[in-house]
Design a protein around this motif. Structure first.
Motif, PDB file in Angstrom:
ATOM      1  N   ARG A   1      46.533 -44.612  18.913  1.00 50.61           N
ATOM      2  CA  ARG A   1      45.444 -45.285  18.197  1.00 50.61           C
ATOM      3  C   ARG A   1      44.317 -44.308  17.951  1.00 50.61           C
ATOM      4  NH1 ARG A   1      41.670 -48.917  22.176  1.00 50.61           N
ATOM      5  NH2 ARG A   1      41.840 -47.663  24.072  1.00 50.61           N
ATOM      6  N   CYS A   2      43.432 -44.684  17.035  1.00 49.06           N
ATOM      7  CA  CYS A   2      42.250 -43.883  16.719  1.00 49.06           C
ATOM      8  C   CYS A   2      41.041 -44.805  16.747  1.00 49.06           C
ATOM      9  CB  CYS A   2      42.414 -43.239  15.342  1.00 49.06           C
ATOM     10  SG  CYS A   2      40.962 -42.320  14.779  1.00 49.06           S
ATOM     11  N   THR A   3      40.042 -44.432  17.554  1.00 49.14           N
ATOM     12  CA  THR A   3      38.870 -45.287  17.731  1.00 49.14           C
ATOM     13  C   THR A   3      37.614 -44.422  17.780  1.00 49.14           C
ATOM     14  OG1 THR A   3      40.228 -46.780  19.081  1.00 49.14           O
ATOM     15  CG2 THR A   3      37.845 -47.106  19.149  1.00 49.14           C
ATOM     16  N   LEU A   4      36.548 -44.931  17.187  1.00 50.50           N
ATOM     17  CA  LEU A   4      35.235 -44.301  17.321  1.00 50.50           C
ATOM     18  C   LEU A   4      34.440 -45.077  18.362  1.00 50.50           C
ATOM     19  CD1 LEU A   4      34.193 -43.442  13.647  1.00 50.50           C
ATOM     20  CD2 LEU A   4      35.294 -42.001  15.355  1.00 50.50           C
ATOM     21  N   ILE A   5      33.988 -44.389  19.397  1.00 53.91           N
ATOM     22  CA  ILE A   5      33.200 -45.004  20.463  1.00 53.91           C
ATOM     23  C   ILE A   5      31.889 -44.248  20.592  1.00 53.91           C
ATOM     24  CG2 ILE A   5      33.119 -45.588  22.913  1.00 53.91           C
ATOM     25  CD1 ILE A   5      36.128 -45.698  22.948  1.00 53.91           C
ATOM     26  N   SER A   6      30.810 -44.940  20.268  1.00 52.99           N
ATOM     27  CA  SER A   6      29.466 -44.341  20.354  1.00 52.99           C
ATOM     28  C   SER A   6      29.379 -43.033  19.570  1.00 52.99           C
ATOM     29  CB  SER A   6      29.081 -44.111  21.817  1.00 52.99           C
ATOM     30  OG  SER A   6      29.111 -45.324  22.551  1.00 52.99           O
ATOM     31  N   GLY A   7      29.998 -42.996  18.398  1.00 49.27           N
ATOM     32  CA  GLY A   7      29.938 -41.819  17.550  1.00 49.27           C
ATOM     33  C   GLY A   7      30.878 -40.698  17.930  1.00 49.27           C
TER      34      GLY A   7
END
Length: 324
Positions: free
Chosen positions: A74-80
């Protein structure tokens, strides 16, 4: 690479394709102005877990994912920051390729932290490229090269599956069913297991391309699109292999059914031939008075001759009816 202390490898990129390899003691001395820092950890080691939880700028959710036992691509953006999970084929000795190895990647554009449990050859390739001076210079190049390495190593495995189904298609008419069934089951199981991770991996790479991270340039996006397209082709090839395996299985079932039908046909012919013979022998075998031939010494010979003649007439009749 020694992982006894949890640190697989760590590098400070020099921006020219090489860098300086670090140990635990040197990590606290590195700052952002010196260049891109890459730290690769064995997440099962307590020291690695402690080091990750003490790092500034890494969201606790991202830390939990980096240390999670089971993950899917998966690919996720967390806090930039970017959190990317990919899988590579397991080419370790004695392992099955479909038992894919997980690699977890976190980056804020200045640091790269990767974690794994089992050895991944693509990571070793990146380390060797840094030693040779042909490695990545930036986090975006690192992610692009790693994704490309993972995809490239899959090609041989996918091609091997294609060759295996070709061979099964050729041997389906020559191998015995008990020899073919285990090979076919193993092939289908491997295909399903690979597709299970490749499909979400394609989605993860596609999202990485679409995310507008400032530190990922257009050139890297183009390369990632190529890797995404290549992964899509792998999925299509796996689907083709799976469909061909179904056709082979149907051919196997059809052949087994045909064999059963032939055997049942032979048994039916034999039963039809001996049914009247059995009736006559049973009739003349009853132990009651009035049976003909009981006082004739040639009665058994005459009766046997009649049975043989009857059997011959039946064979002529069956042949005339084209029943065999």
């Amino acid at each position: 690479m020694d992982t006894a202390d949890g640190l697989v490898t760590a590098w400070l990129f020099d921006g020219q394709g090489s860098g300086r390899e670090l140990d635990w003691n040197a990590l606290p001395e590195v700052n952002e102005d010196q260049g891109t820092l890459w730290v690769h950890l064995d997440y099962t080691h307590p020291k690695s877990q402690q080091w990750l939880r003490e790092q500034d700028g890494i969201d606790p959710i991202a830390v939990d994912v980096l240390l999670a036992e089971e993950t899917r691509p998966r690919c996720t953006l967390i806090s930039g920051t970017l959190l990317l999970i990919l899988r590579g084929v397991n080419l370790n000795p004695g392992s099955d390729p479909e038992d894919m190895v997980s690699i977890r990647i976190w980056s804020d554009g200045k640091r790269i932290i990767t974690t794994r449990k089992r050895r991944l050859l693509s990571i070793e390739d990146l380390r060797k490229s840094l030693v040779n001076g042909s490695g990545p210079c930036t986090p975006s190049e690192f992610i692009t090269l790693l994704a490309d390495q993972l995809s490239t190593r899959m090609s041989d495995v996918i091609a091997g599956l294609d060759d295996a189904i070709d061979e099964l298609e050729q041997r389906v008419l020559t191998l015995q069913s008990h020899q073919l069934r285990p090979l076919l089951s193993s092939l289908r199981r491997e295909t399903i297991a690979l597709r299970r991770y490749l499909s979400p991996q394609r989605d993860a790479l596609a999202r990485l391309v679409s995310e507008r991270l400032s530190w990922i340039g257009e050139e890297e996006r183009s390369q990632l699109r190529e890797v995404t397209d290549r992964t899509l082709r792998y999925i299509e090839e796996l689907d083709t292999v799976r469909e061909r395996a179904v056709v082979v299985q149907e051919e196997l079932i059809s052949r087994l059914s045909e064999q059963v039908d032939k055997r049942m046909y032979v048994l039916s012919i034999v039963a039809a031939l001996f049914l009247p013979l059995g009736f006559l022998t049973g009739l003349f075998g009853i132990n009651v008075g009035g049976m003909p031939g009981t006082d004739n010494g040639y009665a058994f010979t005459i009766f046997s001759f009649i049975l043989v003649v009857l059997l011959g007439l039946q064979l002529i009749l069956f042949r005339w009816k084209r029943w065999f």
